[in-house]
Scaffold this active site. Structure first.
Site, short mmCIF file in Angstrom:
data_model
loop_
_atom_site.label_atom_id
_atom_site.label_comp_id
_atom_site.label_asym_id
_atom_site.label_seq_id
_atom_site.Cartn_x
_atom_site.Cartn_y
_atom_site.Cartn_z
N HIS A 22 -23.55 2.68 37.32
CA HIS A 22 -22.93 1.64 38.32
C HIS A 22 -21.63 1.82 38.12
CE1 HIS A 22 -21.73 -2.45 39.81
NE2 HIS A 22 -21.93 -1.71 40.80
N ASP A 30 -12.22 19.83 49.04
CA ASP A 30 -12.43 21.06 49.78
C ASP A 30 -11.93 22.22 48.76
OD1 ASP A 30 -9.37 21.23 49.20
OD2 ASP A 30 -9.00 20.00 50.94
N TYR A 130 -6.93 18.48 53.09
CA TYR A 130 -7.00 17.23 52.93
C TYR A 130 -8.38 16.60 53.09
CZ TYR A 130 -1.98 18.08 53.24
OH TYR A 130 -0.66 18.49 53.18
N ASN A 132 -11.02 15.73 51.19
CA ASN A 132 -11.41 15.01 49.94
C ASN A 132 -11.81 13.80 50.07
OD1 ASN A 132 -10.39 17.72 48.95
ND2 ASN A 132 -8.47 16.71 49.33
#
Length: 157
Positions: A22, A30, A130, A132
């Site tokens: 947790h 990418d 971008y 990600n």
């Protein structure tokens, strides 16, 4: 192959997701991301795009509901609120699995720093820039809420 599991969930990836605790985070990035340099644990899913991998991971990974923000995406350069099509697809995928959670943009080094601290990193072959995202693992609650600890079977969810 296993029944009910997306075949993108490789043995290594399933083991990693299961081993996470947790609050641990996992990044899905990418093909241009510096994964080898930033990963504590690197899982390669070459030949796959980010959205199917994100969908597969979210099909088994609970998202943390103990914190206000648990899903983060990279931004287009320093443009925090700009959404490329891949960001819209990431948000839609997350909304399908976690309709009450927001995808929070993190600019450049804030995103990179969080990835470096993540439990693991999944490197895809996503060609879009971008693309990600970071997911923070939550918990799975027992079905019998409020039952005494001795009455709850820890293997029944």
């Amino acid at each position: 192959m296993l029944k009910g599991l997306d075949p993108l969930l490789s043995p290594e990836l399933l083991s990693t997701l299961r081993a996470m605790g947790h609050g641990d985070e996992i990044a899905i990035v990418d093909g241009n991301y510096p994964g080898v340099e930033h990963a504590r644990r690197l899982i390669r899913l070459d030949g796959h795009h980010l959205i199917p991998v994100l969908n597969a991971v979210l099909s088994v990974l609970p998202i943390d509901d103990f914190v206000p923000e648990a899903i983060f995406r990279s931004t287009v350069k320093a443009e925090r609120d700009k959404l490329d099509p891949v960001h819209e697809e990431m948000i839609d995928c997350c909304a399908h699995h976690e309709p009450h959670r927001q995808v929070v943009p993190l600019i450049g080094q804030d995103f990179y720093g969080r990835v470096r601290a993540a439990h693991a990193l999944i490197q895809t072959s996503e060609p879009r820039l971008y693309a990600n995202i970071i997911l923070r693992k939550g918990v799975i609650y027992p079905k019998e809420a409020g039952a005494q600890a001795a009455e709850v079977d820890p293997f029944v969810y």
